[in-house]
Scaffold this motif. Structure first.
Motif, PDB file in Angstrom:
ATOM      1  N   MET B   1       0.819  -1.211   0.000  1.00 23.87           N
ATOM      2  CA  MET B   1       0.000   0.000   0.000  1.00 23.87           C
ATOM      3  C   MET B   1       0.856   1.267   0.000  1.00 23.87           C
ATOM      4  O   MET B   1       0.494   2.265  -0.613  1.00 23.87           O
ATOM      5  CB  MET B   1      -0.939  -0.021   1.207  1.00 23.87           C
ATOM      6  CG  MET B   1      -0.241   0.165   2.547  1.00 23.87           C
ATOM      7  SD  MET B   1      -1.296  -0.227   3.921  1.00 23.87           S
ATOM      8  CE  MET B   1      -0.219  -1.278   4.851  1.00 23.87           C
ATOM      9  N   ILE B   2       2.022   1.216   0.704  1.00 23.69           N
ATOM     10  CA  ILE B   2       2.905   2.393   0.722  1.00 23.69           C
ATOM     11  C   ILE B   2       3.501   2.585  -0.669  1.00 23.69           C
ATOM     12  O   ILE B   2       3.589   3.704  -1.169  1.00 23.69           O
ATOM     13  CB  ILE B   2       4.022   2.235   1.777  1.00 23.69           C
ATOM     14  CG1 ILE B   2       3.421   1.997   3.158  1.00 23.69           C
ATOM     15  CG2 ILE B   2       4.919   3.466   1.819  1.00 23.69           C
ATOM     16  CD1 ILE B   2       4.418   1.559   4.209  1.00 23.69           C
ATOM     17  N   ARG B   4       2.209   1.605  -3.540  1.00 26.98           N
ATOM     18  CA  ARG B   4       1.160   2.090  -4.434  1.00 26.98           C
ATOM     19  C   ARG B   4       0.954   3.595  -4.239  1.00 26.98           C
ATOM     20  O   ARG B   4       0.808   4.355  -5.190  1.00 26.98           O
ATOM     21  CB  ARG B   4      -0.144   1.339  -4.149  1.00 26.98           C
ATOM     22  CG  ARG B   4      -1.191   1.542  -5.236  1.00 26.98           C
ATOM     23  CD  ARG B   4      -2.499   0.896  -4.880  1.00 26.98           C
ATOM     24  NE  ARG B   4      -2.354  -0.530  -4.556  1.00 26.98           N
ATOM     25  CZ  ARG B   4      -3.337  -1.269  -4.047  1.00 26.98           C
ATOM     26  NH1 ARG B   4      -4.511  -0.738  -3.793  1.00 26.98           N
ATOM     27  NH2 ARG B   4      -3.152  -2.552  -3.786  1.00 26.98           N
ATOM     28  N   LYS B   5       0.957   4.017  -2.991  1.00 24.58           N
ATOM     29  CA  LYS B   5       0.793   5.440  -2.690  1.00 24.58           C
ATOM     30  C   LYS B   5       1.961   6.247  -3.256  1.00 24.58           C
ATOM     31  O   LYS B   5       1.769   7.319  -3.848  1.00 24.58           O
ATOM     32  CB  LYS B   5       0.700   5.599  -1.152  1.00 24.58           C
ATOM     33  CG  LYS B   5       0.514   7.001  -0.630  1.00 24.58           C
ATOM     34  CD  LYS B   5       1.812   7.656  -0.233  1.00 24.58           C
ATOM     35  CE  LYS B   5       2.521   6.931   0.882  1.00 24.58           C
ATOM     36  NZ  LYS B   5       3.872   7.467   1.119  1.00 24.58           N
ATOM     37  N   ARG B   8       1.691   6.454  -7.029  1.00 27.23           N
ATOM     38  CA  ARG B   8       0.587   7.369  -7.384  1.00 27.23           C
ATOM     39  C   ARG B   8       1.036   8.828  -7.196  1.00 27.23           C
ATOM     40  O   ARG B   8       0.769   9.684  -8.043  1.00 27.23           O
ATOM     41  CB  ARG B   8      -0.613   7.055  -6.497  1.00 27.23           C
ATOM     42  CG  ARG B   8      -1.851   7.842  -6.872  1.00 27.23           C
ATOM     43  CD  ARG B   8      -3.047   7.378  -6.094  1.00 27.23           C
ATOM     44  NE  ARG B   8      -3.579   6.129  -6.600  1.00 27.23           N
ATOM     45  CZ  ARG B   8      -4.426   5.355  -5.941  1.00 27.23           C
ATOM     46  NH1 ARG B   8      -4.833   5.692  -4.748  1.00 27.23           N
ATOM     47  NH2 ARG B   8      -4.876   4.241  -6.480  1.00 27.23           N
ATOM     48  N   PHE B  77       2.394   7.189   9.522  1.00 27.07           N
ATOM     49  CA  PHE B  77       2.843   5.799   9.440  1.00 27.07           C
ATOM     50  C   PHE B  77       3.212   5.268  10.823  1.00 27.07           C
ATOM     51  O   PHE B  77       2.846   4.154  11.205  1.00 27.07           O
ATOM     52  CB  PHE B  77       4.038   5.705   8.479  1.00 27.07           C
ATOM     53  CG  PHE B  77       4.656   4.338   8.420  1.00 27.07           C
ATOM     54  CD1 PHE B  77       4.048   3.329   7.700  1.00 27.07           C
ATOM     55  CD2 PHE B  77       5.837   4.059   9.082  1.00 27.07           C
ATOM     56  CE1 PHE B  77       4.604   2.053   7.642  1.00 27.07           C
ATOM     57  CE2 PHE B  77       6.407   2.800   9.032  1.00 27.07           C
ATOM     58  CZ  PHE B  77       5.782   1.802   8.309  1.00 27.07           C
ATOM     59  N   MET B  87       8.007   0.133   5.624  1.00 28.15           N
ATOM     60  CA  MET B  87       8.368   1.355   4.898  1.00 28.15           C
ATOM     61  C   MET B  87       9.689   1.173   4.154  1.00 28.15           C
ATOM     62  O   MET B  87       9.848   1.670   3.047  1.00 28.15           O
ATOM     63  CB  MET B  87       8.438   2.545   5.841  1.00 28.15           C
ATOM     64  CG  MET B  87       8.694   3.836   5.095  1.00 28.15           C
ATOM     65  SD  MET B  87       8.395   5.318   6.034  1.00 28.15           S
ATOM     66  CE  MET B  87       6.690   5.651   5.657  1.00 28.15           C
TER      67      MET B  87
END
Lengths: 240, 218
Positions: B1-2, B4-5, B8, B77, B87
């Motif tokens: 998810m990190i 992907r963020k 993006r 986070f 991370m």
């Protein structure tokens, strides 16, 4: 008897303490940010932390949020000692700080989706909180395009997304107009049933919401007790 | 998810990859005219390619944690009940992706502007070496960036700490690529330098895994 001792030996009525601080201290180089902070806050109670700018309010909130280590003393949240057992309580904390902790280039919904995944929260909860603060129609806009008040409403959504048991609120109503303040009230107000630590530049507003008051002056406790015990003179002296 | 963020955010802002690409293309042009040679090959070509990619990577390394620091991503986070090494892996994967995109553009440009031999033959070997080099750059870069971003002079601290740590990777990469780009080469990189590069990656990946948690601590 010192005010700090009074509250440790005579904690307010309630369940087991959500927060227990004993002789907490934190320094930044030579400067003392916090010293001798001792207090016990029962679950479900609201602690108002008062003091002028630089009195140590935000430092205390950051220690409680497990983002800063205390240099001495003890800090326990829900019985877990900080910072050693910070991992055990992180999921139960919500922080609404000066900074919204949102990525400006992402939309409100994308930010909340990211936080929902970090906290393993179901996606349906995102819609629920967005509706609660009336932001569902602007949820696709990048945060950088939103007004300060709208950003604060999304930040409130972020802070309570995982339904935290302890809310750390640093000037929670900053940038909010009265209508927006009313919208967020059920989420972060006393009625939400959470333990809260609240700082505010408006001491009267904070006192009206508080069960306990910790007044800080130059990082040291100037008053610890119930809000009705804090006299006008003490309050004036605090902000003098 | 990190990850992907991060991808993006990069797609939205286009702050990092275009800068890395532009830097590498400009550097190739400078070498083209500075060396005053129509083409180069062998160890010289390997040195030019490796040094250019390394310095372009530094641009990416410097920006890797900027959004986390400036927009409160670190605090958000750290407030979550997740393993902090998540991370490290996400940021290393993001940097690795940035490097691959950089090379997809800059290596053909290098072939056009400077290389005397065709890229067709050496390409599989070159890809293998660059992937191993990217792994090392991504791990060390993430570690260095996490240290540098905590300081006021982060743009200086990144290269000051990163470049010395990356020298072994630079040497191994250049020595592995040199024979591939030599005229008449078989196209396969020397096993010794590949092994050194792989060992370097493993050692620093373990080191980063061991210390990254402490870097995020106050």
């Amino acid at each position: 008897m010192r005010v700090e001792e009074r509250l440790v030996t005579e904690p307010p009525a309630g369940d087991r303490p959500a927060i227990e601080l004993r002789d907490l201290a934190r320094h930044f180089g030579e400067r003392t940010a916090l010293e001798g902070v001792t207090i016990s806050v029962p679950e479900g109670a609201t602690l108002a932390v008062l003091g002028r700018n630089g009195a140590g309010k935000s430092t205390l909130l950051r220690i409680l949020a497990t983002l800063l280590r205390p240099h001495s003393g003890q800090a326990r949240l829900f019985g877990e000692e900080l910072p050693r057992n910070g991992y055990a309580v992180r999921g139960r904390l919500g922080l609404l700080a000066h900074e919204p902790l949102l990525y400006r280039e992402l939309s409100g919904r994308e930010n909340l989706t990211y936080h929902a995944r970090l906290h393993r929260v179901a996606p349906e909860r995102i819609e629920q909180v967005l509706q609660a603060v009336a932001m569902e129609r602007r949820a696709e806009d990048p945060v950088r395009l939103l007004s300060r008040g709208m950003v604060q409403r999304i930040a409130v959504c972020r802070a309570i997304l995982h339904d935290p048991a302890l809310l750390l609120l640093d000037e929670p109503r900053a940038n909010l107009d009265p209508a927006a303040s009313e919208l967020v009230e059920p989420l972060i107000g006393r009625g939400a049933g959470r333990t809260r630590v609240l700082t505010s530049h408006d001491p009267q507003a904070a006192l009206a919401e508080a069960d306990l008051v910790l007044a800080l002056k130059d990082g040291r406790p100037a008053f610890v007790g119930a809000p009705e015990e804090l006299s006008e003179n003490q309050l004036k002296d605090l902000y003098a | 998810m990190i990850l992907r963020k991060d991808l993006r955010l990069e797609l939205r802002t286009l702050e990092t990859i275009p800068a890395m690409v532009l830097f590498s293309l400009t550097t190739f042009v400078i070498f083209h005219f500075g060396l005053n040679r129509a083409t180069i090959d062998g160890q010289l070509a390997a040195g030019v390619l490796t040094a250019t990619l390394l310095f372009a990577a530094i641009l990416g390394i410097n920006r890797l944690f900027v959004a986390e620091r400036d927009q409160g991503g670190f605090d958000a986070f750290l407030l979550a009940p997740v393993d902090r090494t998540a991370m490290l892996f996400a940021k290393a994967a993001a940097l690795f992706t940035f490097l691959v995109v950089l090379e997809l553009i800059s290596v053909p440009a290098f072939g056009l502007l400077l290389l005397g031999t065709s890229l067709g033959g050496p390409l599989p070997g070159l890809i293998l070496v660059l992937l191993l080099a990217n792994l090392g750059l991504a791990v060390i870069g993430t570690l260095v960036s996490a240290i540098a971003v905590q300081t006021r002079a982060r743009d200086l601290i990144g290269p000051i700490i990163g470049l010395p740590l990356l020298i072994p990777a630079l040497i191994a990469t250049a020595r592995a690529i040199g024979p591939i780009l030599a005229p008449g080469s078989s196209g396969s990189p020397p096993g010794k330098w590949l092994a050194i590069l792989a060992l370097y990656d493993v050692v620093f990946a373990l080191l980063a895994y061991a210390v990254f948690d402490f870097l995020l601590e106050d």
